[in-house]
Design a protein around this motif. Sequence first.
Motif, PDB file in Angstrom:
ATOM      1  N   GLY A 235       1.036  -1.349   0.191  1.00 13.84           N
ATOM      2  CA  GLY A 235       0.165   0.086   0.146  1.00 13.84           C
ATOM      3  C   GLY A 235       0.778   1.401  -0.038  1.00 13.84           C
ATOM      4  N   HIS A 236       2.251   1.085   0.289  1.00 14.49           N
ATOM      5  CA  HIS A 236       3.059   2.253   0.452  1.00 14.49           C
ATOM      6  C   HIS A 236       4.157   2.366  -0.593  1.00 14.49           C
ATOM      7  CE1 HIS A 236       0.735   3.085   3.662  1.00 14.49           C
ATOM      8  NE2 HIS A 236       0.969   1.793   4.359  1.00 14.49           N
ATOM      9  N   LEU A 237       3.648   1.825  -1.755  1.00 17.48           N
ATOM     10  CA  LEU A 237       4.316   1.971  -3.046  1.00 17.48           C
ATOM     11  C   LEU A 237       3.850   3.214  -3.622  1.00 17.48           C
ATOM     12  CD1 LEU A 237       6.050   0.061  -5.104  1.00 17.48           C
ATOM     13  CD2 LEU A 237       3.810   0.125  -6.268  1.00 17.48           C
ATOM     14  N   PRO A 245      -1.410  13.152   0.653  1.00 15.11           N
ATOM     15  CA  PRO A 245      -0.418  12.885   2.000  1.00 15.11           C
ATOM     16  C   PRO A 245      -1.162  11.154   2.302  1.00 15.11           C
ATOM     17  CG  PRO A 245      -1.790  14.562   2.521  1.00 15.11           C
ATOM     18  CD  PRO A 245      -1.921  14.558   1.033  1.00 15.11           C
ATOM     19  N   CYS A 246      -0.261  10.288   2.980  1.00 19.32           N
ATOM     20  CA  CYS A 246      -0.649   8.979   3.325  1.00 19.32           C
ATOM     21  C   CYS A 246      -0.526   8.910   4.792  1.00 19.32           C
ATOM     22  CB  CYS A 246       0.319   7.958   2.337  1.00 19.32           C
ATOM     23  SG  CYS A 246      -0.220   6.330   3.182  1.00 19.32           S
ATOM     24  N   GLY A 247      -1.384   7.972   5.426  1.00 22.16           N
ATOM     25  CA  GLY A 247      -1.261   8.043   6.873  1.00 22.16           C
ATOM     26  C   GLY A 247       0.284   7.646   7.271  1.00 22.16           C
ATOM     27  N   CYS A 248       1.057   6.920   6.526  1.00 22.87           N
ATOM     28  CA  CYS A 248       2.534   6.663   6.842  1.00 22.87           C
ATOM     29  C   CYS A 248       3.354   7.679   6.905  1.00 22.87           C
ATOM     30  CB  CYS A 248       2.914   5.644   5.792  1.00 22.87           C
ATOM     31  SG  CYS A 248       3.560   6.287   4.367  1.00 22.87           S
ATOM     32  N   GLY A 249       2.938   8.984   6.488  1.00 24.98           N
ATOM     33  CA  GLY A 249       3.885  10.234   6.640  1.00 24.98           C
ATOM     34  C   GLY A 249       4.379  10.540   5.235  1.00 24.98           C
ATOM     35  N   GLY A 252       1.337  10.303  -1.853  1.00 24.49           N
ATOM     36  CA  GLY A 252       1.094   9.569  -3.292  1.00 24.49           C
ATOM     37  C   GLY A 252       1.259   8.142  -3.394  1.00 24.49           C
ATOM     38  N   CYS A 253       1.047   7.539  -1.931  1.00 26.84           N
ATOM     39  CA  CYS A 253       1.089   6.100  -1.841  1.00 26.84           C
ATOM     40  C   CYS A 253      -0.050   5.453  -2.491  1.00 26.84           C
ATOM     41  CB  CYS A 253       1.094   5.462  -0.268  1.00 26.84           C
ATOM     42  SG  CYS A 253       2.777   6.193   0.558  1.00 26.84           S
ATOM     43  N   LEU A 254       0.003   4.333  -2.906  1.00 29.49           N
ATOM     44  CA  LEU A 254      -1.046   3.642  -3.491  1.00 29.49           C
ATOM     45  C   LEU A 254      -2.323   3.518  -2.524  1.00 29.49           C
ATOM     46  CD1 LEU A 254      -2.426   1.252  -5.620  1.00 29.49           C
ATOM     47  CD2 LEU A 254      -1.101  -0.426  -4.379  1.00 29.49           C
TER      48      LEU A 254
END
Length: 413
Positions: A235-237, A245-249, A252-254
């Motif tokens: 998911g973080h590709l 922004p993604c929850g991982c910081g 543009g993550c998948l």
Amino acid sequence: MAGTDRGDLTRTAILALLGTVGPLSRSEIARELDLSPATVTQLTKELIGHGMLEELDLKPSRGGRPAQRLGLVGSAGRALGVKVTADHLVLVDARLDGEVLGSWERPHDPAAPDALEHLADAVESVVREIPGVPPLLGVGVGVPGSVDDQAVGTVNAPTLGWQAMPVGERLRRRLNLPVLVENDVNALAAAERLYGRGRTHSDFLVLTIGRGVGAAIVAGGRVYRGARGGAGEFGHLQVDPGGPPCGCGARGCLEAFVGSAGLLATARARYALPHAPGTDAAQAEARDPLGAVAGLGRAAAGGDAAAREVFAEAGAILGRATAGLINVVDPEVVVVLGEGTADWPLWRTGFEPALRAQLYPGRRDISVEVESWDDTSWAQGAAALVLATPFDSAGAAGEQGRLVRARLIGAGS
Ligand SMILES: [Zn+2]
């Protein structure tokens, strides 16, 4: 004692063989595992005595005597599987053969200061409800994050706000039972290995869509965990450096595009959702994104063109990314699981052409299979962590796996 260990490993190999290929005769077991007939006779006699194997029908043979086939006893043991989500727990009680005997749902706030105590309380209360026969072999816990080692169970899970949480240690101390903790997608892959595609394929990908996006890589019959248990964070590709922004910081993550929150954001941008950000309805969507995506799916299935476009676009993004993963890993088959599969026909219109166009020549006909899904599927995966250990001749579950095997053998004697 070396002799005992070797016997234990050989018994495990016999269980693993029967668990994987189904009932066999003693001579077939001896041939498959390269053991002497006398060894197989002795060890299977012990396993029958422990209630783990049973004698089945006679297999007709040409010439000589018909051979008695041996099979696993599905009711020889049970495990409790626990799935931890951002707002609740799902627990299932499952037998060795995967049959679900009961399920429970409990509210849970992973961000609360006493989250681990609450988790232990909830698991303990269900353990007390479970009958003693068949024996409870252990507890498996699936979490949306990375886990250092199944048998240690220290969890890092940004979506739960957990950093170095000693889940395994705390539960073992409280329950006095073997506890295995694993990334939830890896746990699903363990269940596929035991009851699903793993029976016929040793190299496959498990892909999950729903609140997040995940993948598990099964290579050579084993779930690939990476150096720190963090493999498969598909998911973080990054699919677009200019993306949301993604929850991982990162950006543009998948998952930021095709996870449930990403789908809802796209839907708002395409006016497929009437609820502007900040309204009560939008806040309700944020609290229950899977429910809101289900509503969007109903609109799309009813012919709403903007809603259909949201799923097709997400499908195309997922298809391109999945092609890249397939090109790297070279699996025999891809299995799609997760809450999002309810809308798979909508995803598929974008997914299929994008996937096939991006696959390396020679891999373009790879099979993508979508399996049935329900609310307890994640927790069934967690139970499979425990239920797989009697068949785990490689010892992936370490000391906790040895304790599970001891409970299985001890219960029957
Ligand atoms: Zn991310």
